[in-house]
Enzyme design. Structure first.
Site, PDB file in Angstrom:
ATOM      1  N   HIS A 131       7.905 -26.564  -1.346  1.00  0.00           N
ATOM      2  CA  HIS A 131       7.393 -27.686  -2.140  1.00  0.00           C
ATOM      3  C   HIS A 131       6.440 -27.220  -3.233  1.00  0.00           C
ATOM      4  O   HIS A 131       5.836 -28.019  -3.922  1.00  0.00           O
ATOM      5  CB  HIS A 131       6.709 -28.699  -1.217  1.00  0.00           C
ATOM      6  N   GLU A 147       0.824  -1.210   0.000  1.00  0.00           N
ATOM      7  CA  GLU A 147       0.000   0.000   0.000  1.00  0.00           C
ATOM      8  C   GLU A 147       0.863   1.266   0.000  1.00  0.00           C
ATOM      9  O   GLU A 147       0.438   2.310  -0.478  1.00  0.00           O
ATOM     10  CB  GLU A 147      -0.922  -0.002   1.232  1.00  0.00           C
ATOM     11  N   LYS A 207     -13.442   1.571  -4.066  1.00  0.00           N
ATOM     12  CA  LYS A 207     -14.493   1.926  -3.098  1.00  0.00           C
ATOM     13  C   LYS A 207     -15.535   2.837  -3.755  1.00  0.00           C
ATOM     14  O   LYS A 207     -16.736   2.662  -3.553  1.00  0.00           O
ATOM     15  CB  LYS A 207     -13.896   2.658  -1.891  1.00  0.00           C
TER      16      LYS A 207
HETATM   17  O1  PA5 Z   1      -3.132   1.380   5.945  1.00  0.00           O
HETATM   18  C1  PA5 Z   1      -4.180   1.847   5.594  1.00  0.00           C
HETATM   19  O2  PA5 Z   1      -4.394   3.066   5.585  1.00  0.00           O
HETATM   20  C2  PA5 Z   1      -5.341   0.968   5.165  1.00  0.00           C
HETATM   21  O3  PA5 Z   1      -4.921  -0.337   5.022  1.00  0.00           O
HETATM   22  C3  PA5 Z   1      -6.447   1.020   6.192  1.00  0.00           C
HETATM   23  O4  PA5 Z   1      -5.928   0.648   7.441  1.00  0.00           O
HETATM   24  C4  PA5 Z   1      -7.592   0.113   5.830  1.00  0.00           C
HETATM   25  O5  PA5 Z   1      -8.063   0.423   4.567  1.00  0.00           O
HETATM   26  C5  PA5 Z   1      -8.732   0.234   6.847  1.00  0.00           C
HETATM   27  O6  PA5 Z   1      -9.168   1.541   6.938  1.00  0.00           O
HETATM   28  P1  PA5 Z   1     -10.127   2.041   8.075  1.00  0.00           P
HETATM   29  O7  PA5 Z   1      -9.433   1.905   9.380  1.00  0.00           O
HETATM   30  O8  PA5 Z   1     -10.390   3.456   7.752  1.00  0.00           O
HETATM   31  O9  PA5 Z   1     -11.361   1.166   8.021  1.00  0.00           O
END
Ligand code: PA5
Length: 421
Positions: free
Chosen positions: A298, A277, A411
């Site tokens: 394996h 990310e 989203k």
């Molecule tokens: O690291 C990040 O920003 C994302 O992985 C969020 O943690 C994830 O999308 C969850 O988001 P939220 O806590 O707003 O539900």
């Protein structure tokens, strides 16, 4: 061994040591910028000083509430997705020895999974912790509604005492907690999910599992001091970030975190999330994946050894023997007598070293991160080291390591399909 160490096994010399030295020196400025406190990312750097969100007062509040939950619950459901649950899950699967059964929800949209979970909760004393920075995320939002309704049906007005929410101050989740009397924990505004391990987000569920969170924070602080005081030429985070970027430039576009210890399984997921990310944007970035050796030797091991040369590996190795199982001799002829009296720990180590030799001889660059012990203190060190290295690596790569615009795109589409206005 004094602390965490990084070594390189690269028999085909894919990274020349002079070249690496030059690359480190060319990118030293990024370390300097980070150390001087970079204003451009000031709203995302709350994790850099572990004392800011995990000081003594914060820890004692977390531990007090966690002890209450430990005493009265059979099952603790952690609702969250991505950065909101990965670190806690990684630590809990590595260290939990006591306390309630911990289940994970709000990380998928499967009705089958939810129905099984609800069935499993019947007759047990249940507590919930929902974690969301942005309480618009569908998975935790919908799951919290389902489980909240379940608790209300079972416990009536007492349900509120069984719910802890972790959200940003002033958010809709914060208001929901205030309006209904739920315990509120703070999701720091200046920390993104994947960097939130050492704040209320990760630490409260870990404390419910009986994990020594104070030791974990001490570990992170020790690593922070080390990375802030070690010169660029010996700075492990810079060396790791430099190796990754140099290998990417040479066409190794996939980094595999390889562990021979199942306790690291969910740590691998946390690490994958952190780097995927943070770096996968602007048509750039290494693709991070994790493997559980020796099992995956394996299957995936075949590709690594002889497939397309686009992979390098980063091995996690634990040095101190913390578990031992000598192989007993046996009068049945199973042809494994060469293992008599050998310890399973040492056999696992032999597999690790044999893999590094084979892969490195086969032209796969191998990095190894050696950890003195697998305990909370070094777990905290690893978390901090990888977060710091990820920040540095993103800067070397030329991307913003703290945003996730790609995750937002799906989203928007999904909300449209679901009629969200
Ligand atoms: O690291 C990040 O920003 C994302 O992985 C969020 O943690 C994830 O999308 C969850 O988001 P939220 O806590 O707003 O539900």
């Amino acid at each position: 061994m004094e602390g965490i160490e990084l070594s390189i096994f690269d028999q085909k010399r894919r990274i020349d040591s002079d070249e690496l030295e030059r690359f480190i020196s060319d990118n030293k400025m990024h370390l300097d910028t980070i150390l001087s406190g970079e204003s451009a990312y000031a709203d995302s750097l709350g994790w850099m000083d572990p004392d800011q969100w995990a000081g003594e007062e914060a820890l004692s509040g977390i531990i007090a509430k966690a002890n209450e939950v430990r005493e009265s619950s059979d099952v603790f459901v952690l609702i969250g997705v991505g950065g909101s649950n990965q670190a806690a899950r990684a630590a809990i699967s590595a260290f939990q020895k006591s306390g309630p059964e911990i289940l994970y929800a709000g990380n998928n949209l499967s009705p089958h999974y939810m129905n099984r979970l609800l069935e499993h909760l019947e007759g047990k004393s249940v507590y919930l912790n929902v974690i969301a920075k942005n309480f618009e995320t569908l998975e935790p939002g919908i799951c919290f509604r389902i489980l909240r309704q379940y608790l209300e049906k079972r416990y009536g007005a007492q349900a509120a005492g069984r719910i802890a929410v972790t959200g940003t101050r002033g958010s809709s989740l914060n208001r929901l907690a205030d309006d209904n009397g739920y315990t509120f924990f703070c999701f720091p505004e200046d920390i993104g999910g994947r960097y939130s391990a050492l704040s209320d987000v990760g630490l409260f569920p870990m404390a419910v599992a009986g994990i020594d969170i104070a030791d974990m924070v001490q570990g992170a602080k020790a690593m922070s001091e080390k990375l802030h005081s070690t010169p660029a030429s010996e700075n492990m985070a810079l060396k790791y970030a430099a190796c990754r970027n140099l290998l990417l430039k040479k066409g190794y576009c996939l980094e595999m975190l390889a562990c021979f210890e199942p306790r690291f399984q969910f740590f691998g997921k946390w690490w994958t999330q952190l780097f995927a990310e943070s770096e996968g944007k602007d048509d750039k970035g290494l693709f991070p994946v994790t493997v559980s050796y020796s099992e995956d030797l394996h299957s995936i091991g075949q590709y690594v050894q002889l497939g397309r040369k686009m992979i390098f590996e980063t091995f996690l190795d634990v040095i101190d023997k913390d578990s031992s199982l000598p192989i007993q001799s046996d009068d049945k002829k199973d042809y494994f007598d060469y293992l008599n009296c050998k310890d399973l720990w040492d056999i696992n180590k032999a597999a690790l070293n044999a893999t590094i030799d084979a892969h490195s001889e086969g032209g796969i660059p191998c990095l190894k991160i050696s950890v003195p012990r697998l305990d909370e203190f070094y777990f905290g060190q690893l978390i901090y080291m990888f977060e710091f290295a990820c920040y540095l690596s993103g800067k070397i790569l030329g991307v913003n390591p703290f945003d996730q615009p790609g995750v937002e795109d799906y989203k928007i589409n999904m909300f449209k399909r679901l009629g969200k206005v």
